[in-house]
Design an enzyme around this catalytic site. Sequence first.
Site, PDB file in Angstrom:
ATOM      1  N   HIS A  73      28.961  -0.895   5.361  1.00 62.05           N
ATOM      2  CA  HIS A  73      30.356  -1.339   5.451  1.00 62.05           C
ATOM      3  C   HIS A  73      31.215  -0.426   4.581  1.00 62.05           C
ATOM      4  O   HIS A  73      30.698   0.427   3.853  1.00 62.05           O
ATOM      5  CB  HIS A  73      30.515  -2.815   5.066  1.00 62.05           C
ATOM      6  CG  HIS A  73      30.129  -3.159   3.658  1.00 62.05           C
ATOM      7  ND1 HIS A  73      28.832  -3.113   3.213  1.00 62.05           N
ATOM      8  CD2 HIS A  73      30.869  -3.570   2.602  1.00 62.05           C
ATOM      9  CE1 HIS A  73      28.775  -3.484   1.939  1.00 62.05           C
ATOM     10  NE2 HIS A  73      30.007  -3.754   1.542  1.00 62.05           N
ATOM     11  N   HIS A  75      33.212  -0.763   1.925  1.00 63.63           N
ATOM     12  CA  HIS A  75      33.466  -0.884   0.488  1.00 63.63           C
ATOM     13  C   HIS A  75      32.919   0.335  -0.259  1.00 63.63           C
ATOM     14  O   HIS A  75      31.835   0.840   0.047  1.00 63.63           O
ATOM     15  CB  HIS A  75      32.853  -2.170  -0.062  1.00 63.63           C
ATOM     16  CG  HIS A  75      33.630  -3.398   0.309  1.00 63.63           C
ATOM     17  ND1 HIS A  75      33.130  -4.675   0.176  1.00 63.63           N
ATOM     18  CD2 HIS A  75      34.885  -3.540   0.838  1.00 63.63           C
ATOM     19  CE1 HIS A  75      34.037  -5.547   0.591  1.00 63.63           C
ATOM     20  NE2 HIS A  75      35.107  -4.881   0.989  1.00 63.63           N
ATOM     21  N   ASP A  77      31.526   1.018  -3.065  1.00 59.06           N
ATOM     22  CA  ASP A  77      30.218   1.075  -3.709  1.00 59.06           C
ATOM     23  C   ASP A  77      29.079   1.255  -2.697  1.00 59.06           C
ATOM     24  O   ASP A  77      27.926   1.458  -3.088  1.00 59.06           O
ATOM     25  CB  ASP A  77      29.975  -0.167  -4.576  1.00 59.06           C
ATOM     26  CG  ASP A  77      30.052  -1.477  -3.811  1.00 59.06           C
ATOM     27  OD1 ASP A  77      30.861  -1.579  -2.872  1.00 59.06           O
ATOM     28  OD2 ASP A  77      29.304  -2.414  -4.158  1.00 59.06           O
ATOM     29  N   HIS A  78      29.411   1.227  -1.410  1.00 63.53           N
ATOM     30  CA  HIS A  78      28.426   1.497  -0.361  1.00 63.53           C
ATOM     31  C   HIS A  78      28.747   2.785   0.397  1.00 63.53           C
ATOM     32  O   HIS A  78      27.839   3.517   0.780  1.00 63.53           O
ATOM     33  CB  HIS A  78      28.357   0.317   0.617  1.00 63.53           C
ATOM     34  CG  HIS A  78      27.861  -0.932  -0.022  1.00 63.53           C
ATOM     35  ND1 HIS A  78      26.557  -1.344   0.048  1.00 63.53           N
ATOM     36  CD2 HIS A  78      28.505  -1.857  -0.786  1.00 63.53           C
ATOM     37  CE1 HIS A  78      26.407  -2.465  -0.632  1.00 63.53           C
ATOM     38  NE2 HIS A  78      27.581  -2.795  -1.152  1.00 63.53           N
ATOM     39  N   HIS A 128      31.864 -10.458   5.533  1.00 65.83           N
ATOM     40  CA  HIS A 128      32.118  -9.825   4.234  1.00 65.83           C
ATOM     41  C   HIS A 128      33.179  -8.747   4.419  1.00 65.83           C
ATOM     42  O   HIS A 128      34.151  -8.672   3.662  1.00 65.83           O
ATOM     43  CB  HIS A 128      30.824  -9.242   3.692  1.00 65.83           C
ATOM     44  CG  HIS A 128      30.974  -8.580   2.360  1.00 65.83           C
ATOM     45  ND1 HIS A 128      31.178  -9.289   1.196  1.00 65.83           N
ATOM     46  CD2 HIS A 128      30.952  -7.258   2.009  1.00 65.83           C
ATOM     47  CE1 HIS A 128      31.280  -8.448   0.181  1.00 65.83           C
ATOM     48  NE2 HIS A 128      31.150  -7.206   0.650  1.00 65.83           N
ATOM     49  N   ASP A 153      25.998  -6.152   2.325  1.00 63.00           N
ATOM     50  CA  ASP A 153      26.484  -7.317   1.575  1.00 63.00           C
ATOM     51  C   ASP A 153      26.639  -8.539   2.469  1.00 63.00           C
ATOM     52  O   ASP A 153      27.417  -9.446   2.157  1.00 63.00           O
ATOM     53  CB  ASP A 153      27.819  -6.987   0.905  1.00 63.00           C
ATOM     54  CG  ASP A 153      27.658  -6.055  -0.285  1.00 63.00           C
ATOM     55  OD1 ASP A 153      26.513  -5.666  -0.584  1.00 63.00           O
ATOM     56  OD2 ASP A 153      28.681  -5.717  -0.909  1.00 63.00           O
ATOM     57  N   HIS A 191      22.537  -5.480  -2.996  1.00 66.35           N
ATOM     58  CA  HIS A 191      22.674  -5.697  -4.436  1.00 66.35           C
ATOM     59  C   HIS A 191      21.484  -6.482  -4.965  1.00 66.35           C
ATOM     60  O   HIS A 191      20.874  -7.275  -4.235  1.00 66.35           O
ATOM     61  CB  HIS A 191      23.943  -6.485  -4.761  1.00 66.35           C
ATOM     62  CG  HIS A 191      25.218  -5.738  -4.541  1.00 66.35           C
ATOM     63  ND1 HIS A 191      25.844  -5.023  -5.528  1.00 66.35           N
ATOM     64  CD2 HIS A 191      25.984  -5.599  -3.427  1.00 66.35           C
ATOM     65  CE1 HIS A 191      26.963  -4.474  -5.047  1.00 66.35           C
ATOM     66  NE2 HIS A 191      27.064  -4.814  -3.767  1.00 66.35           N
TER      67      HIS A 191
END
Length: 273
Positions: A73, A75, A77-78, A128, A153, A191
């Site tokens: 996705h 975001h 941090d990904h 999400h 996530d 995570h």
Amino acid sequence: MRLRVSQRCRTFSSTASIRMKVVPVPVREDNYAYLLVDEPTNKAAAVDPYDVPKVQAAANQLGVSLIAAITTHHHFDHSGGNEASRYPGAPIYGGSNKIPKLTNLVKDKDEFVVGEHIRVRCLATPCHTQDSICYYVTDTAKTSQPGGVFTGDTLFIGGCGNFFEGTGEEMHAALSYLGTLPDETVTYVGHEYTAKNAAFAITVEPTNADVSRLYRTARENTITTGKSTIGDEKLWNVFMRPHSEEVKKATGLTGDESAIVTKLRQMKNSFRG
């Protein structure tokens, strides 16, 4: 909690010449990137490679070439590692144009291949984020071996992601969709939240022996990704268990399972255990 680079990996086939391997690469404080390796060709895809140097070091250690990036996705941090990609000719797969450097837009049920033997099937799981894609991977040369699923996530071990761009109805649908995969499918999550999820779950289903098993798994392992299956999640993940009488009692709701999932998310957001 800062995680060390994992030396664990899951090999899906006992046949030395035909193997699919997944290697977790912990990044940031609690994220996971992964290497999805087709061993006969020594080719690999990087899944959510936020820290490109760290992922490359893991690839070097394994002696594999990175030929693709797979993004769950948008975001940062990904997907943030896509910006630092050192492989200009490698495809970058993802579910929307919000994903940096995207080259291959995928949708539900699309498929592609990593190396020569790994089939990747895309599962759209919006909630999400609306571009959340989970990736179900199998070894086409060893069909008797279990597959794996990269859940980003959407699904965590014992939990699920926040509904940042969606609703409880969408998350219930997403988790139910993942629940249609074979029970032996190994889960690779975005995570390391297992300990917190287990602590919450035990307050929701205190008499569920499988939740106690989840709690032990979290206590005994710093890195838990790859230690759960879809079958396990059906037994110990309260977000996949809105039908449970204890879950209904804990939420004070009956009937509408989407409403129960929504209530569980609200309870988890305020949980401080």
